[in-house]
Design an enzyme around this catalytic site. Structure first.
Site, PDB file in Angstrom:
ATOM      1  N   GLU A 203       0.848  -1.159   0.146  1.00 46.70           N
ATOM      2  CA  GLU A 203       0.174  -0.025  -0.112  1.00 46.70           C
ATOM      3  C   GLU A 203       0.980   1.153   0.090  1.00 46.70           C
ATOM      4  OE1 GLU A 203      -2.942   0.109  -0.809  1.00 46.70           O
ATOM      5  OE2 GLU A 203      -3.415  -1.977  -0.546  1.00 46.70           O
TER       6      GLU A 203
ATOM      7  N   TYR B 204      -6.140   6.860   3.739  1.00 50.91           N
ATOM      8  CA  TYR B 204      -6.327   5.758   2.865  1.00 50.91           C
ATOM      9  C   TYR B 204      -5.807   4.432   3.107  1.00 50.91           C
ATOM     10  CZ  TYR B 204      -5.344   2.633  -0.774  1.00 50.91           C
ATOM     11  OH  TYR B 204      -4.957   1.230  -1.482  1.00 50.91           O
TER      12      TYR B 204
ATOM     13  N   ASP C 171      -9.623   5.708  -2.600  1.00 47.97           N
ATOM     14  CA  ASP C 171      -8.417   6.130  -3.457  1.00 47.97           C
ATOM     15  C   ASP C 171      -8.738   6.721  -4.878  1.00 47.97           C
ATOM     16  OD1 ASP C 171      -9.354   3.732  -4.848  1.00 47.97           O
ATOM     17  OD2 ASP C 171      -7.177   3.597  -5.566  1.00 47.97           O
TER      18      ASP C 171
ATOM     19  N   CYS D  49     -13.554   1.252 -15.205  1.00 50.47           N
ATOM     20  CA  CYS D  49     -13.839   2.532 -15.234  1.00 50.47           C
ATOM     21  C   CYS D  49     -12.677   3.367 -14.900  1.00 50.47           C
ATOM     22  CB  CYS D  49     -14.611   2.774 -13.500  1.00 50.47           C
ATOM     23  SG  CYS D  49     -15.594   4.308 -13.725  1.00 50.47           S
TER      24      CYS D  49
ATOM     25  N   CYS E 111     -17.755   0.763 -20.471  1.00 47.67           N
ATOM     26  CA  CYS E 111     -19.075   0.636 -19.453  1.00 47.67           C
ATOM     27  C   CYS E 111     -19.719  -0.508 -19.916  1.00 47.67           C
ATOM     28  CB  CYS E 111     -19.872   2.077 -19.807  1.00 47.67           C
ATOM     29  SG  CYS E 111     -19.063   3.546 -19.242  1.00 47.67           S
TER      30      CYS E 111
ATOM     31  N   CYS F 184     -19.075  -3.409 -17.453  1.00 48.26           N
ATOM     32  CA  CYS F 184     -18.928  -3.093 -16.162  1.00 48.26           C
ATOM     33  C   CYS F 184     -20.112  -3.693 -15.593  1.00 48.26           C
ATOM     34  CB  CYS F 184     -19.147  -1.437 -15.879  1.00 48.26           C
ATOM     35  SG  CYS F 184     -19.307  -0.930 -14.135  1.00 48.26           S
TER      36      CYS F 184
ATOM     37  N   CYS G 268     -25.534   2.841 -12.964  1.00 43.72           N
ATOM     38  CA  CYS G 268     -24.802   3.796 -12.968  1.00 43.72           C
ATOM     39  C   CYS G 268     -25.491   5.174 -13.570  1.00 43.72           C
ATOM     40  CB  CYS G 268     -23.515   3.392 -13.837  1.00 43.72           C
ATOM     41  SG  CYS G 268     -22.269   4.731 -13.831  1.00 43.72           S
TER      42      CYS G 268
END
Length: 353
Positions: free
Chosen positions: A51, A134, A152, A204, A211, A214, A220
């Site tokens: 991370e 985060y 994030d 995305c 899309c 997705c 959405c």
DNA sequence: AAGACGTGGGC
DNA sequence: TGCCCAAGTCT
């Protein structure tokens, strides 16, 4: 600002279910990741290490560093016992060097204050050096299975589009977090977080989002909009000033004189070629073209033209800025120089032989 | 709270 | 080429 969720096709559970189902089929295979469906338990040390490395840094850039760090320092206790210079040199090239200083400080804090085990809750993680909102949430979710709300840049984009949040960043952050919170599932929160990040990284995307494939396109609110790439709205960028600087190539008996930069500021704590301050006006050797190499390097908030000149002797006496050391030219690659200096030296080798 | 803080890759 | 962007944090 409140975000309405009652008008969605998905219930809260259905959103997570679709995300997790997609993840089970499409998860990226990454060195620091426990694959979905595996019985393996994530190692908090490795999760935290990844991370930190991934902050503002691409997966491709991190992979090699993660491998080298975890082989060389397999546990947080190993890292805590490492020499500062070795860790800084190993981080060279990855950028944002405060992360390396904080990485070491964090490892030592985990050993000194937590008995060598990472705390399992967001608040205690957040108190560690280099661990912000985060990273604390991500480690809590991924390593400890807690339903933390992780936001994030990927998740910001996914949620800003899915909920059609048009508030510009960073003000939108609060609303995005509020919109995400009720969607976090009690089961598999770590996979949920990683799934959302994979979705942002692969489907995305900032430009040309896919899309059509997705898993949550059905509800959405930005789907089909010609201006979907506009979301999330970001503040305008400022112009970067041009700076100029000089670096000194001081060679003696097959060695080169290297200094260590101050802990604070640009390239803090890193080995470097000696040189003066970087200012807004061209340096003399640049104007007279007396340098032996030159490089243009773009930083986040300014561009730098660095000119390399041959020097005779290192600065002497207690007033000399920074400590220094004679480094064998034959092992210069192992000195751990930041990319700026590596580029400059590469340029010297190209032209000078 | 806006600015400091690196680098490499994609288009 | 140059701009945008990436699993942010600190002050």
């Amino acid at each position: 600002m409140s975000v309405q969720t009652s008008d969605t096709i998905d219930t809260r559970q259905e959103f997570a279910a679709r995300i997790l189902d997609w993840y089970d089929r499409s998860a990226r295979v990454l060195p620091w990741r426990v694959p979905p469906g595996s019985n393996a338990v994530p190692d908090p040390y490795r999760v935290w290490m990844a991370e930190v490395m991934l902050q503002q840094t691409t997966v491709a850039a991190v992979a090699g560093y993660f491998e080298r760090f975890t082989v060389r320092w397999p546990t947080v206790a190993d890292l805590a016992a490492a020499d500062d210079a070795d860790v800084m040199a190993a981080w060279a090239g990855l950028g944002y060097y405060a992360r390396a200083r904080n990485l070491l400080a964090c490892a030592r804090a985990v050993v000194a204050e937590h008995g060598g085990r990472f705390p399992d809750n967001e608040a205690a993680l957040r108190a560690l050096p280099g661990v912000g909102d985060y990273t604390a949430a991500a480690v809590a979710a991924i390593a400890f299975g807690q339903p933390a709300v992780v936001v994030d840049a990927n998740i910001e984009r996914v949620i800003a589009r899915h909920r059609l949040i048009e508030t510009p960043l960073p003000a939108a952050k609060r609303g995005i977090k509020a919109a995400l919170a009720p969607l976090v599932p009690a089961a598999r929160p770590g996979d949920f977080v990683q799934a959302l990040m994979d979705l942002g990284a692969g489907i995305c995307t900032p430009r040309s989002p896919a899309c059509a494939i997705c898993p949550v396109m059905a509800d959405c609110r930005a789907r089909g909009r010609a201006d979907i790439e506009r979301l999330p709205v970001k503040p305008a960028k400022k112009a970067k000033p041009q700076r100029h600087g000089v670096a000194h190539w001081i060679e003696r008996d097959g060695c080169i004189w290297l200094v260590r930069r101050p802990e604070k500021g640009m390239l803090g704590g890193m080995r470097a070629l000696p040189g003066g301050e970087w200012s807004g006006t061209p340096v003399e050797s640049e104007l007279s073209e007396s340098g032996i190499a030159q490089v243009d390097h773009g930083f986040t908030h300014f561009d730098l033209r660095l000119t390399l000149v041959r020097g005779e002797t290192p600065p002497e006496g207690p007033d000399a800025a920074g400590e220094g050391e004679w480094w064998p030219l034959s092992t210069l690659d192992a000195a751990g120089l930041p990319t700026l200096y590596r580029k400059l030296i590469d340029r010297l080798r190209e032209t000078d032989g």
